[in-house]
Design a protein around this motif. Structure first.
Motif, PDB file in Angstrom:
ATOM      1  N   GLU A  97       0.857  -1.167   0.000  1.00 34.17           N
ATOM      2  CA  GLU A  97       0.000   0.000   0.000  1.00 34.17           C
ATOM      3  C   GLU A  97       0.901   1.227   0.000  1.00 34.17           C
ATOM      4  O   GLU A  97       1.787   1.359   0.846  1.00 34.17           O
ATOM      5  CB  GLU A  97      -0.901   0.000   1.236  1.00 34.17           C
ATOM      6  N   LEU A  98       0.697   2.091  -0.955  1.00 39.77           N
ATOM      7  CA  LEU A  98       1.478   3.312  -1.074  1.00 39.77           C
ATOM      8  C   LEU A  98       0.627   4.478  -0.593  1.00 39.77           C
ATOM      9  O   LEU A  98      -0.468   4.706  -1.101  1.00 39.77           O
ATOM     10  CB  LEU A  98       1.900   3.520  -2.535  1.00 39.77           C
ATOM     11  N   LYS A  99       1.141   5.197   0.412  1.00 44.37           N
ATOM     12  CA  LYS A  99       0.392   6.301   0.993  1.00 44.37           C
ATOM     13  C   LYS A  99       1.229   7.567   0.921  1.00 44.37           C
ATOM     14  O   LYS A  99       2.456   7.506   0.892  1.00 44.37           O
ATOM     15  CB  LYS A  99       0.076   6.034   2.469  1.00 44.37           C
ATOM     16  N   GLN A 127      -3.210   9.513   2.752  1.00 44.89           N
ATOM     17  CA  GLN A 127      -4.105   9.167   1.659  1.00 44.89           C
ATOM     18  C   GLN A 127      -3.476   8.023   0.881  1.00 44.89           C
ATOM     19  O   GLN A 127      -2.315   8.108   0.486  1.00 44.89           O
ATOM     20  CB  GLN A 127      -4.326  10.358   0.734  1.00 44.89           C
ATOM     21  N   THR A 128      -4.214   6.953   0.699  1.00 43.77           N
ATOM     22  CA  THR A 128      -3.737   5.824  -0.085  1.00 43.77           C
ATOM     23  C   THR A 128      -3.837   6.191  -1.567  1.00 43.77           C
ATOM     24  O   THR A 128      -4.889   6.598  -2.045  1.00 43.77           O
ATOM     25  CB  THR A 128      -4.572   4.572   0.202  1.00 43.77           C
ATOM     26  N   ILE A 129      -2.714   6.018  -2.276  1.00 46.51           N
ATOM     27  CA  ILE A 129      -2.734   6.334  -3.705  1.00 46.51           C
ATOM     28  C   ILE A 129      -2.591   5.092  -4.570  1.00 46.51           C
ATOM     29  O   ILE A 129      -2.889   5.136  -5.758  1.00 46.51           O
ATOM     30  CB  ILE A 129      -1.658   7.380  -4.090  1.00 46.51           C
ATOM     31  N   ALA A 130      -2.166   3.983  -3.968  1.00 39.72           N
ATOM     32  CA  ALA A 130      -2.099   2.712  -4.694  1.00 39.72           C
ATOM     33  C   ALA A 130      -2.141   1.575  -3.700  1.00 39.72           C
ATOM     34  O   ALA A 130      -1.587   1.670  -2.615  1.00 39.72           O
ATOM     35  CB  ALA A 130      -0.833   2.633  -5.530  1.00 39.72           C
ATOM     36  N   LYS A 131      -2.814   0.487  -4.090  1.00 39.58           N
ATOM     37  CA  LYS A 131      -2.941  -0.656  -3.216  1.00 39.58           C
ATOM     38  C   LYS A 131      -2.994  -1.910  -4.057  1.00 39.58           C
ATOM     39  O   LYS A 131      -3.717  -1.963  -5.046  1.00 39.58           O
ATOM     40  CB  LYS A 131      -4.217  -0.510  -2.387  1.00 39.58           C
ATOM     41  N   LYS A 132      -2.209  -2.923  -3.672  1.00 41.15           N
ATOM     42  CA  LYS A 132      -2.223  -4.180  -4.402  1.00 41.15           C
ATOM     43  C   LYS A 132      -2.183  -5.320  -3.402  1.00 41.15           C
ATOM     44  O   LYS A 132      -1.348  -5.361  -2.515  1.00 41.15           O
ATOM     45  CB  LYS A 132      -1.009  -4.291  -5.324  1.00 41.15           C
TER      46      LYS A 132
END
Length: 147
Positions: A129-131, A140-145
């Motif tokens: 998870e990129l925040k 704020q989460t900007i990418a999640k895998k």
């Protein structure tokens, strides 16, 4: 909690040791590990996010910072530790045994008790998870895998 050596004054070791309730020697030992680089955060002690006061006091020292890791939390601690069991780094033998289940050498695995018995359910799924941290300290989460 950790120390970035190039930004940390060793004269602050006693102060940090007192705040974190650990020995000066344990901090020095961690800073003298062979892998330590001046610009890398050297982990000193794990704290719960509930320990805000400790984190705030420690981070006030130049060169002290924090990083977040996900970990299992045991609500009843020692009271039921014999039932709960524990987790630990996966061994080469366990890695070979569970190679078809997606484990890597960096994983932890249930070793005893309920942790071992329910490892498959408790393990969860690897992911990332990129925040971003906003100026108001929210994230704020900007990418999640999730794999």
């Amino acid at each position: 909690m950790g120390i970035v050596p190039e930004n940390f004054n060793d004269s602050n070791i006693p102060k940090l040791a007192q705040i974190l309730d650990i020995s000066k020697e344990s901090i020095e030992e961690k800073l003298n590990q062979s892998w330590v680089q001046p610009h890398l955060l050297v982990p000193i002690k794990k704290l719960s996010l509930d320990d805000e006061d400790l984190m705030t006091r420690a981070i006030a020292i130049d060169g002290v910072g924090s990083d977040y890791t996900m970990d299992r939390v045991y609500n009843y601690g020692k009271a039921v530790s014999h039932l709960t069991g524990y987790i630990g780094s996966i061994t080469a033998e366990e890695l070979e045994e569970f190679k078809d289940q997606g484990y890597t050498a960096q994983d932890v695995i249930g070793k005893r008790g309920l942790e071992q018995l329910y490892e498959e359910k408790l393990r969860g799924k690897d992911g990332v998870e990129l925040k971003i941290l906003k100026p108001n300290s929210s994230t704020q989460t900007i990418a999640k895998k999730i794999r």
